[in-house]
Design a protein around this motif. Structure first.
Motif, PDB file in Angstrom:
ATOM      1  N   PRO A   1       0.815  -1.226   0.000  1.00  0.00           N
ATOM      2  CA  PRO A   1       0.000   0.000   0.000  1.00  0.00           C
ATOM      3  C   PRO A   1       0.850   1.279   0.000  1.00  0.00           C
ATOM      4  O   PRO A   1       0.424   2.305  -0.545  1.00  0.00           O
ATOM      5  CB  PRO A   1      -0.835  -0.119   1.282  1.00  0.00           C
ATOM      6  N   PHE A   2       2.043   1.209   0.597  1.00  0.00           N
ATOM      7  CA  PHE A   2       2.924   2.385   0.572  1.00  0.00           C
ATOM      8  C   PHE A   2       3.295   2.752  -0.872  1.00  0.00           C
ATOM      9  O   PHE A   2       3.198   3.932  -1.267  1.00  0.00           O
ATOM     10  CB  PHE A   2       4.183   2.101   1.380  1.00  0.00           C
ATOM     11  N   PHE A   3       3.711   1.764  -1.669  1.00  0.00           N
ATOM     12  CA  PHE A   3       4.066   2.034  -3.061  1.00  0.00           C
ATOM     13  C   PHE A   3       2.843   2.450  -3.873  1.00  0.00           C
ATOM     14  O   PHE A   3       2.940   3.285  -4.791  1.00  0.00           O
ATOM     15  CB  PHE A   3       4.731   0.812  -3.691  1.00  0.00           C
ATOM     16  N   PHE A   4       1.695   1.871  -3.551  1.00  0.00           N
ATOM     17  CA  PHE A   4       0.463   2.215  -4.262  1.00  0.00           C
ATOM     18  C   PHE A   4       0.114   3.691  -4.046  1.00  0.00           C
ATOM     19  O   PHE A   4      -0.193   4.426  -4.988  1.00  0.00           O
ATOM     20  CB  PHE A   4      -0.672   1.308  -3.779  1.00  0.00           C
ATOM     21  N   ILE A   5       0.160   4.125  -2.786  1.00  0.00           N
ATOM     22  CA  ILE A   5      -0.163   5.521  -2.464  1.00  0.00           C
ATOM     23  C   ILE A   5       0.891   6.463  -3.037  1.00  0.00           C
ATOM     24  O   ILE A   5       0.570   7.539  -3.566  1.00  0.00           O
ATOM     25  CB  ILE A   5      -0.286   5.684  -0.933  1.00  0.00           C
ATOM     26  N   ALA A   6       2.175   6.056  -2.947  1.00  0.00           N
ATOM     27  CA  ALA A   6       3.249   6.902  -3.477  1.00  0.00           C
ATOM     28  C   ALA A   6       3.096   7.100  -4.979  1.00  0.00           C
ATOM     29  O   ALA A   6       3.335   8.200  -5.503  1.00  0.00           O
ATOM     30  CB  ALA A   6       4.599   6.270  -3.150  1.00  0.00           C
TER      31      ALA A   6
ATOM     32  N   ILE B   1      -1.622  -4.540 -14.201  1.00  0.00           N
ATOM     33  CA  ILE B   1      -0.700  -5.606 -13.811  1.00  0.00           C
ATOM     34  C   ILE B   1       0.087  -5.227 -12.558  1.00  0.00           C
ATOM     35  O   ILE B   1       0.151  -6.022 -11.589  1.00  0.00           O
ATOM     36  CB  ILE B   1       0.235  -5.969 -14.977  1.00  0.00           C
ATOM     37  N   PRO B   2       0.710  -4.043 -12.477  1.00  0.00           N
ATOM     38  CA  PRO B   2       1.383  -3.668 -11.219  1.00  0.00           C
ATOM     39  C   PRO B   2       0.411  -3.600 -10.034  1.00  0.00           C
ATOM     40  O   PRO B   2       0.772  -3.960  -8.903  1.00  0.00           O
ATOM     41  CB  PRO B   2       1.988  -2.303 -11.531  1.00  0.00           C
ATOM     42  N   SER B   3      -0.819  -3.154 -10.275  1.00  0.00           N
ATOM     43  CA  SER B   3      -1.802  -3.081  -9.192  1.00  0.00           C
ATOM     44  C   SER B   3      -2.130  -4.466  -8.647  1.00  0.00           C
ATOM     45  O   SER B   3      -2.217  -4.682  -7.434  1.00  0.00           O
ATOM     46  CB  SER B   3      -3.083  -2.396  -9.688  1.00  0.00           C
ATOM     47  N   ILE B   4      -2.289  -5.426  -9.562  1.00  0.00           N
ATOM     48  CA  ILE B   4      -2.573  -6.806  -9.135  1.00  0.00           C
ATOM     49  C   ILE B   4      -1.378  -7.382  -8.384  1.00  0.00           C
ATOM     50  O   ILE B   4      -1.534  -8.070  -7.369  1.00  0.00           O
ATOM     51  CB  ILE B   4      -2.932  -7.678 -10.358  1.00  0.00           C
ATOM     52  N   ALA B   5      -0.173  -7.086  -8.871  1.00  0.00           N
ATOM     53  CA  ALA B   5       1.034  -7.577  -8.203  1.00  0.00           C
ATOM     54  C   ALA B   5       1.141  -7.007  -6.791  1.00  0.00           C
ATOM     55  O   ALA B   5       1.489  -7.731  -5.834  1.00  0.00           O
ATOM     56  CB  ALA B   5       2.269  -7.220  -9.014  1.00  0.00           C
ATOM     57  N   LEU B   6       0.846  -5.721  -6.619  1.00  0.00           N
ATOM     58  CA  LEU B   6       0.881  -5.099  -5.289  1.00  0.00           C
ATOM     59  C   LEU B   6      -0.180  -5.698  -4.373  1.00  0.00           C
ATOM     60  O   LEU B   6       0.070  -5.957  -3.193  1.00  0.00           O
ATOM     61  CB  LEU B   6       0.683  -3.591  -5.416  1.00  0.00           C
TER      62      LEU B   6
END
Length: 267
Positions: A75-80, A92-97
């Motif tokens: 979630p940190f990388f998602f918000i950043a 694809i990156p969202s699913i991986a996160l």
């Protein structure tokens, strides 16, 4: 006598050989200096032996903390990313996160519960006057790490004559591979070889055979047949553990009152 072909239907996973039955002569003589623990308690009515399904404790706590911290990175990388780009990451990156968050959280909770939730001891009592065996069993479910009902203690009673001991060895996921040896106890349907329940008894085949021999000697002859132990019994509930967080947080042994009274007395 040690049996070299399976006596039960089905034998335990990793079956190596069967040990003598409950009313047969022991296959080995107990030797106290090589046994991990003396009996917790012994008198004319019952023998209580220490038992632990989890052999090594204290490491899982730190693995759990690491996995939980790792899951928070998703979630940190998602918000950043949102703050920087003004939009959500591609699919694809969202699913991986999302998957890394779920796996990290699941693994962390599982490792924590595996290390902290089991009691300090999972004793087994052999009552020679009732010819019954009482087991303080910890149940777990790796597929349901968040469940309250799938994890916990159940005190169960079995007839001594229905127990069978099996030596097992399997290769576990220990780096390049490691041999894990155990002795398990199976409960059979009276008069048959059909297994209706099975549970862990001891780590290492030699120790398991000796503890099983102690149970046989006690149930067949009484407490005078047991060897003398050089060390006093260990008080699992009141021991001071300052360096092992898992054992410090582990619940104490609390037998249900009715089972506790029954397992320690004559009929």
């Amino acid at each position: 006598m040690v049996f070299t072909t399976p006596l039960l239907d089905k034998p335990a996973p990793g079956w190596k050989h069967d040990l003598p039955g409950p009313n047969e002569l022991p296959s080995i003589e107990p030797y106290p200096p090589v046994l991990s623990n003396p009996p917790n308690s012994v008198d004319d009515a019952y023998l209580e032996l220490a038992r632990a399904t989890v052999r090594t404790r204290g490491v899982g706590v730190w693995i759990a903390l690491f996995m939980l911290l790792l899951s928070m990175a998703a979630p940190f990388f998602f918000i950043a990313y949102i703050l920087k780009e003004g939009a959500v990451p591609p699919p694809i990156p969202s699913i991986a996160l999302l998957m890394s968050f779920i796996v990290g959280l699941w693994s962390g909770i599982y490792c924590w519960r595996m290390d902290v939730t089991p009691p300090r001891d999972e004793p087994i009592r052999f009552n020679r006057l009732r010819r019954k065996v009482y087991v303080y069993r910890f149940h777990r479910n790796g597929l349901r790490p968040f469940s309250r009902t799938a994890w916990g203690i159940r005190a169960e009673a079995y007839d001594w004559d229905d127990l069978r001991a099996e030596a097992c060895s399997v290769y576990g996921p220990m780096g390049s591979g490691g041999l894990i040896e155990t002795v398990t106890l199976a409960v059979v349907k009276p008069g048959t070889r059909q297994v209706i329940d099975r549970f862990h008894f001891a780590h290492e085949i030699q120790q398991g055979e000796m503890y099983w021999a102690m149970a046989q000697l006690f149930m067949q002859q009484g407490p005078h047949a047991l060897p003398t132990f050089p060390r006093p019994p260990r008080d699992w509930n009141n021991e001071t553990v300052t360096f092992n967080l898992a054992r410090r947080l582990a619940p104490k042994v609390r037998w249900p009152a009715e089972i506790d009274r029954e397992s320690r007395t004559a009929p």
